[in-house]
Scaffold this motif. Structure first.
Motif, mmCIF file in Angstrom:
data_model
loop_
_atom_site.group_PDB
_atom_site.id
_atom_site.type_symbol
_atom_site.label_atom_id
_atom_site.label_comp_id
_atom_site.label_asym_id
_atom_site.label_seq_id
_atom_site.Cartn_x
_atom_site.Cartn_y
_atom_site.Cartn_z
ATOM 1 N N GLY A 213 0.816 -1.218 0.000
ATOM 2 C CA GLY A 213 0.000 0.000 0.000
ATOM 3 C C GLY A 213 0.844 1.260 0.000
ATOM 4 N N LEU A 214 1.898 1.270 0.833
ATOM 5 C CA LEU A 214 2.810 2.423 0.892
ATOM 6 C C LEU A 214 3.551 2.582 -0.428
ATOM 7 C CD1 LEU A 214 4.099 4.614 2.799
ATOM 8 C CD2 LEU A 214 5.893 2.927 3.273
ATOM 9 N N ALA A 215 4.037 1.460 -0.970
ATOM 10 C CA ALA A 215 4.798 1.491 -2.225
ATOM 11 C C ALA A 215 3.949 2.018 -3.381
ATOM 12 C CB ALA A 215 5.317 0.081 -2.550
ATOM 13 N N VAL A 216 2.703 1.543 -3.475
ATOM 14 C CA VAL A 216 1.822 1.971 -4.572
ATOM 15 C C VAL A 216 1.442 3.438 -4.421
ATOM 16 C CG1 VAL A 216 -0.438 1.621 -5.653
ATOM 17 C CG2 VAL A 216 0.963 -0.348 -5.027
ATOM 18 N N GLY A 217 1.222 3.883 -3.189
ATOM 19 C CA GLY A 217 0.918 5.304 -2.949
ATOM 20 C C GLY A 217 2.025 6.198 -3.473
ATOM 21 N N PHE A 218 3.277 5.841 -3.154
ATOM 22 C CA PHE A 218 4.423 6.622 -3.652
ATOM 23 C C PHE A 218 4.595 6.466 -5.158
ATOM 24 C CE2 PHE A 218 5.707 7.118 0.787
ATOM 25 C CZ PHE A 218 6.212 8.411 0.764
ATOM 26 N N ALA A 219 4.197 5.305 -5.702
ATOM 27 C CA ALA A 219 4.280 5.101 -7.151
ATOM 28 C C ALA A 219 3.372 6.086 -7.883
ATOM 29 C CB ALA A 219 3.900 3.669 -7.508
ATOM 30 N N THR A 220 2.164 6.299 -7.353
ATOM 31 C CA THR A 220 1.256 7.255 -8.009
ATOM 32 C C THR A 220 1.770 8.688 -7.892
ATOM 33 O OG1 THR A 220 -0.124 7.453 -6.015
ATOM 34 C CG2 THR A 220 -0.807 5.837 -7.670
ATOM 35 N N PHE A 221 2.578 8.960 -6.866
ATOM 36 C CA PHE A 221 3.209 10.275 -6.728
ATOM 37 C C PHE A 221 4.182 10.524 -7.882
ATOM 38 C CE2 PHE A 221 6.321 13.252 -4.748
ATOM 39 C CZ PHE A 221 5.440 14.287 -4.440
ATOM 40 N N GLY A 222 4.562 9.420 -8.566
ATOM 41 C CA GLY A 222 5.433 9.533 -9.739
ATOM 42 C C GLY A 222 4.845 10.415 -10.831
ATOM 43 N N ALA A 223 3.508 10.543 -10.870
ATOM 44 C CA ALA A 223 2.860 11.429 -11.851
ATOM 45 C C ALA A 223 3.304 12.867 -11.646
ATOM 46 C CB ALA A 223 1.344 11.320 -11.743
ATOM 47 N N PHE A 224 3.441 13.273 -10.374
ATOM 48 C CA PHE A 224 3.899 14.636 -10.049
ATOM 49 C C PHE A 224 5.384 14.792 -10.385
ATOM 50 C CE2 PHE A 224 6.026 17.388 -6.899
ATOM 51 C CZ PHE A 224 5.427 18.605 -7.203
ATOM 52 N N VAL A 225 6.187 13.798 -10.024
ATOM 53 C CA VAL A 225 7.632 13.866 -10.283
ATOM 54 C C VAL A 225 7.902 13.925 -11.783
ATOM 55 C CG1 VAL A 225 9.850 12.674 -9.963
ATOM 56 C CG2 VAL A 225 8.143 12.629 -8.135
ATOM 57 N N GLY A 226 7.189 13.087 -12.553
ATOM 58 C CA GLY A 226 7.329 13.106 -14.015
ATOM 59 C C GLY A 226 6.910 14.437 -14.600
ATOM 60 N N ALA A 227 5.813 15.001 -14.058
ATOM 61 C CA ALA A 227 5.322 16.298 -14.543
ATOM 62 C C ALA A 227 6.348 17.403 -14.314
ATOM 63 C CB ALA A 227 4.006 16.641 -13.851
ATOM 64 N N ILE A 228 7.046 17.350 -13.196
ATOM 65 C CA ILE A 228 8.105 18.338 -12.924
ATOM 66 C C ILE A 228 9.209 18.221 -13.977
ATOM 67 C CG2 ILE A 228 9.951 18.986 -11.295
ATOM 68 C CD1 ILE A 228 7.222 19.942 -10.383
ATOM 69 N N GLY A 229 9.556 16.974 -14.329
ATOM 70 C CA GLY A 229 10.566 16.741 -15.377
ATOM 71 C C GLY A 229 10.115 17.299 -16.720
ATOM 72 N N GLY A 230 8.851 17.042 -17.089
ATOM 73 C CA GLY A 230 8.302 17.564 -18.343
ATOM 74 C C GLY A 230 8.237 19.074 -18.364
ATOM 75 N N LEU A 231 7.844 19.673 -17.229
ATOM 76 C CA LEU A 231 7.758 21.139 -17.121
ATOM 77 C C LEU A 231 9.138 21.770 -17.240
ATOM 78 C CD1 LEU A 231 5.927 23.606 -16.622
ATOM 79 C CD2 LEU A 231 6.283 23.267 -14.152
ATOM 80 N N ALA A 232 10.134 21.139 -16.662
ATOM 81 C CA ALA A 232 11.513 21.657 -16.747
ATOM 82 C C ALA A 232 11.973 21.737 -18.205
ATOM 83 C CB ALA A 232 12.459 20.760 -15.943
ATOM 84 N N VAL A 233 11.621 20.715 -19.003
ATOM 85 C CA VAL A 233 11.966 20.709 -20.435
ATOM 86 C C VAL A 233 11.275 21.868 -21.148
ATOM 87 C CG1 VAL A 233 11.703 19.434 -22.606
ATOM 88 C CG2 VAL A 233 12.426 18.225 -20.542
ATOM 89 N N LEU A 234 9.987 22.044 -20.886
ATOM 90 C CA LEU A 234 9.206 23.104 -21.542
ATOM 91 C C LEU A 234 9.732 24.491 -21.171
ATOM 92 C CD1 LEU A 234 5.606 21.628 -21.101
ATOM 93 C CD2 LEU A 234 6.839 21.923 -23.252
ATOM 94 N N LEU A 235 10.081 24.682 -19.911
ATOM 95 C CA LEU A 235 10.612 25.989 -19.477
ATOM 96 C C LEU A 235 11.962 26.275 -20.120
ATOM 97 C CD1 LEU A 235 9.610 26.010 -15.686
ATOM 98 C CD2 LEU A 235 8.588 27.341 -17.548
ATOM 99 N N THR A 236 12.770 25.230 -20.318
ATOM 100 C CA THR A 236 14.059 25.394 -21.011
ATOM 101 C C THR A 236 13.839 25.904 -22.429
ATOM 102 O OG1 THR A 236 14.990 23.570 -19.705
ATOM 103 C CG2 THR A 236 16.191 24.214 -21.695
ATOM 104 N N TYR A 237 12.893 25.265 -23.124
ATOM 105 C CA TYR A 237 12.536 25.721 -24.481
ATOM 106 C C TYR A 237 12.005 27.153 -24.453
ATOM 107 C CZ TYR A 237 12.996 21.304 -27.092
ATOM 108 O OH TYR A 237 13.483 20.192 -27.742
ATOM 109 N N TRP A 238 11.174 27.458 -23.457
ATOM 110 C CA TRP A 238 10.548 28.785 -23.378
ATOM 111 C C TRP A 238 11.593 29.886 -23.226
ATOM 112 C CZ3 TRP A 238 6.701 31.704 -24.550
ATOM 113 C CH2 TRP A 238 6.543 32.945 -23.935
#
Length: 557
Positions: A202-227
Motif C-alpha cells: 500500500g505504501l509502495a503503490v501510494g508513492f508510485a502514483t506520486f510519480g505522476a507529479f515527479v514526471g510532470a516536474i521533469g516535463g515542465l523543466a523541459v518546456l521551461l528550457t525551451y521557453w
C-alpha cells in the motif's frame, strides 16, 4: 511575389507534417514506455497492488482531462489561426491569461480530489477489509496522485502554445522525458520500499502514483528550457503583429472552449469506460461471485495488466492511420470528394488490416502472453480475461480513428454524441452483465458500448462524406478469411508448443508466445502478399509489400 507565397505555404505544410510525425512518434514512444514499465512494476507489487494503483489513477485521469479540457490541441488551433492572420498579440494574451487560469483549475482539481478521496472509496469498494486493499491505503493512493494536478494543466497550455507555432519539438521531448522520469521514479521507489525497506505494498503503490507529479516536474523543466531559449524571438514576433483583433478574454475563452470540449470528451473515451468499471466492478462481484482479494485481482487484470497488452496493436494502428487526418481535413475543406473517399478508405483499411489479426492472435495466445509478461501467480484469471477482452483492440482503434475522421470533417459533435450513446449503454448494462457473467460482464458491456458508438460514427462518415462502404466490406471479409486461416495455424502451434514445453514457470511461456507470434505473422503476411492486399493497404509506406509493383519491376529488368 505569388511564387514566393506558394513556396512559403509549401514549406509551412511540410513543417506541419514533419512536426505532426515527430509528435506522433513521441506519443507512440511514450505509450510503449508506459507499457513496458508495467511488467517489472507488477512483479514488485502484484495484481492487488496494480488494482490499488488503478483506484488512484482512474479518477485522476478523468479529473485531469476535465481540468485541462483538451487545452493543448485547442490552444494550438487558436494560436495557429491568429498567427496566420498576422495577429501574434491575441495568441500571446491567451497564453498569459491561460497560465493563470490553468494554475487555478489545477489547484481546484487537486483540492477536489484530495479532500474527496474518503468519499470516493465506498464507490470503489463498499466495505474494504484487510483481505485486500484497505480504506486507508486507497485514500492515501488517491491523495498522492492528486498532487500532479497542480503541475500538469500548466504544462498543457505551454505545449499548446508551442504547437500553435507549428513547433512540436517541445511537446514531443517533454512527453518522453516526463514518462521516463515517472517510470524511473516508480520502479526505484517501489523496489526500495518493498524489497529493501520491507515496507507494505500500500505504501509502495501510494508513492508510485506520486510519480505522476515527479514526471510532470521533469516535463515542465523541459518546456521551461525551451521557453527561455525562444522567449525573445516570440516577443519580437508579438511586437511586430500586423493586426490585433483585440478580443476580450470572454470572447477568447468562448472560442477556446468551442475547440476544446469535443476534443477533450472524445479523448476521454477509454478512461470514462474504466471509471464506470471502477465504481461497479468490485461492488457487484464481492460477496456474490468473488471475495475482495479475488475481485481486486480480476479488476487489476481487466483495467490495467491485460488492458496494457491490448493497447499495443491499437497504438501502432492509430499511429499509422492518424497521419492521414490533416489531409482528410484539407480534402473536406476543398470539397475534393474523390480524394476524400480514397483517404477514408485507406484509413479504414490500415486499421482493419492491422488490428483484426492482432486481436485474433492475442485471443489465441492469451495464456502464454499473460504468463510470459506477468508470471504465473494470476495466470488463470489473467489468461481467461485477456482471451475474451483481446478483440476490443479493434473497437478501440475504430472508434479513435472514426472520431478523428469526423473531427477532420468538422463534425466532432457527432463523435461526442456517439461516445455518449456508448457510455450510456455501458453504464446501464455493466452491473447487470457483471452479476450474470462475473468479471467477463465488464468486458461484454464494453463491447456493447463501443459497438453502439462505432455504429454512429460509421453512419455519420457514410452520410457526410458520402462514403460508400462496399469496398471496405469486401476487404473486411478477405481480412477475416486470412485471419481465420492464420488462427488455425496459431492454434496448432500453441497446442503443439505447450505439449512440448508446458508452461510451468514464466520463462517457459516465452517460447510458446514467440513461436506463436512468428507463425501468425508469417501466415497472415504471406496471404496478404500473395493476394496483394498487403500492397494495396500498406504499399505506400512499405513498397516491398506491393507485389504488383515488384512484378512490373522484374518484368522491366
Amino acid at each position: 511575389m505569388i511564387i514566393w507565397k506558394v513556396g512559403m505555404e509549401d514549406m509551412s505544410d511540410s513543417k506541419l507534417m514533419r512536426g505532426t510525425m515527430v509528435l506522433t512518434a513521441a506519443t507512440f514512444a511514450s505509450k510503449i514506455l508506459g507499457l513496458i514499465y508495467i511488467f517489472p512494476f507488477t512483479a514488485i507489487v502484484g495484481q492487488t497492488g496494480i488494482a490499488l494503483y488503478s483506484y488512484g489513477y482512474l479518477p485522476y485521469t478523468v479529473l485531469l482531462s476535465l481540468a485541462t479540457l483538451g487545452v493543448p490541441l485547442a490552444v494550438s488551433k487558436f494560436v495557429s489561426r491568429y498567427n496566420a492572420l498576422g495577429d501574434y498579440q491575441t495568441g500571446y494574451r491567451l497564453f498569459k491569461s491561460g497560465l493563470i487560469f490553468m494554475s487555478i483549475t489545477g489547484i481546484l482539481a487537486f483540492l477536489i480530489l484530495f479532500f474527496a478521496a474518503p468519499y470516493i472509496v465506498p464507490w470503489i469498494i463498499e466495505n474494504p477489509t484487510d483481505k485486500g486493499n484497505t480504506f486507508e491505503e486507497i485514500v492515501f493512493t488517491i491523495r498522492m496522485v492528486s498532487v500532479a494536478l497542480i503541475v500538469v494543466p500548466i504544462m498543457s497550455i505551454i505545449r499548446g502554445y508551442f504547437q500553435g507555432f507549428q513547433s512540436m519539438g517541445p511537446t514531443a521531448v517533454s512527453q518522453v522525458i516526463e514518462q521516463i522520469v515517472r517510470i524511473v521514479f516508480i520502479l526505484a521507489i517501489t523496489f526500495s520500499i518493498v524489497n529493501m525497506m520491507d515496507g507494505s505494498i500500500g505504501l509502495a503503490v501510494g508513492f508510485a502514483t506520486f510519480g505522476a507529479f515527479v514526471g510532470a516536474i521533469g516535463g515542465l523543466a523541459v518546456l521551461l528550457t525551451y521557453w527561455f531559449k525562444r522567449k525573445s524571438l516570440i516577443q519580437e514576433q508579438v511586437e511586430k503583429s500586423t493586426t490585433d483583433h483585440q478580443l476580450s478574454l470572454k470572447a477568447m475563452y468562448k472560442e477556446l472552449i468551442a475547440y476544446a470540449l469535443p476534443l477533450s470528451f472524445v479523448g476521454l473515451a477509454i478512461p470514462l469506460y474504466q471509471l464506470i468499471d471502477l465504481f461497479t466492478f468490485n461492488n457487484t462481484l464481492i460477496g456474490t461471485h468473488l471475495t475482495q482479494d479475488e475481485s481486486e485481482v480480476a479488476f487489476a487484470v481487466f483495467s490495467n495488466t491485460a488492458h496494457k497488452i491490448i493497447l499495443i496493436p491499437m497504438a501502432l494502428a492509430t499511429a499509422l492511420s492518424i497521419t492521414l487526418i490533416p489531409t482528410i481535413t484539407k480534402s473536406f475543406t476543398t470539397n475534393d470528394t474523390g480524394l476524400l473517399q480514397k483517404q477514408i478508405t485507406q484509413t479504414y483499411q490500415v486499421i482493419l488490416f492491422l488490428t483484426i489479426p492482432a486481436a485474433v492472435g492475442m485471443s489465441i495466445l492469451a495464456y502464454p502472453a499473460f504468463g510470459a509478461l506477468y508470471g504465473l501467480e494470476d495466470f488463470e484469471i489473467g489468461g481467461y480475461i485477456l482471451r475474451y477482452y483481446a478483440p476490443i483492440t479493434l473497437f478501440f482503434s475504430l472508434f479513435a480513428v472514426t472520431s478523428a475522421i469526423l473531427q477532420g470533417m468538422n463534425k466532432q459533435k457527432i463523435a461526442v454524441i456517439a461516445l455518449a450513446v456508448g457510455l450510456f449503454l455501458k453504464l446501464v448494462t455493466n452491473s447487470w452483465l457483471l452479476s450474470l457473467f462475473g468479471p467477463l460482464g465488464g468486458v461484454f458491456a464494453t463491447y456493447a458500448g463501443y459497438v453502439a458508438s462505432i455504429a454512429v460514427t460509421v453512419w455519420a462518415i457514410g452520410k457526410y462524406a458520402q462514403f460508400n462502404y462496399k469496398l471496405i466490406a469486401k476487404r473486411t471479409l478477405l481480412i477475416l478469411v486470412f485471419a481465420g486461416v492464420m488462427a488455425l495455424g496459431v492454434i496448432a502451434t500453441n497446442v503443439g508448443m505447450q505439449h512440448v514445453i508446458p508452461i510451468t514457470n514464466q520463462l517457459r511461456a516465452f517460447p510458446t508466445l514467440f513461436v506463436g507470434i512468428i507463425v501468425g505473422i508469417v501466415i497472415y503476411l504471406y496471404l496478404g502478399y500473395r493476394s496483394n492486399l498487403a500492397g494495396q493497404v500498406l504499399g505506400a509506406r512499405f513498397s516491398f509489400l506491393n507485389r504488383k509493383k515488384q512484378k512490373v519491376k522484374q518484368e522491366g529488368s
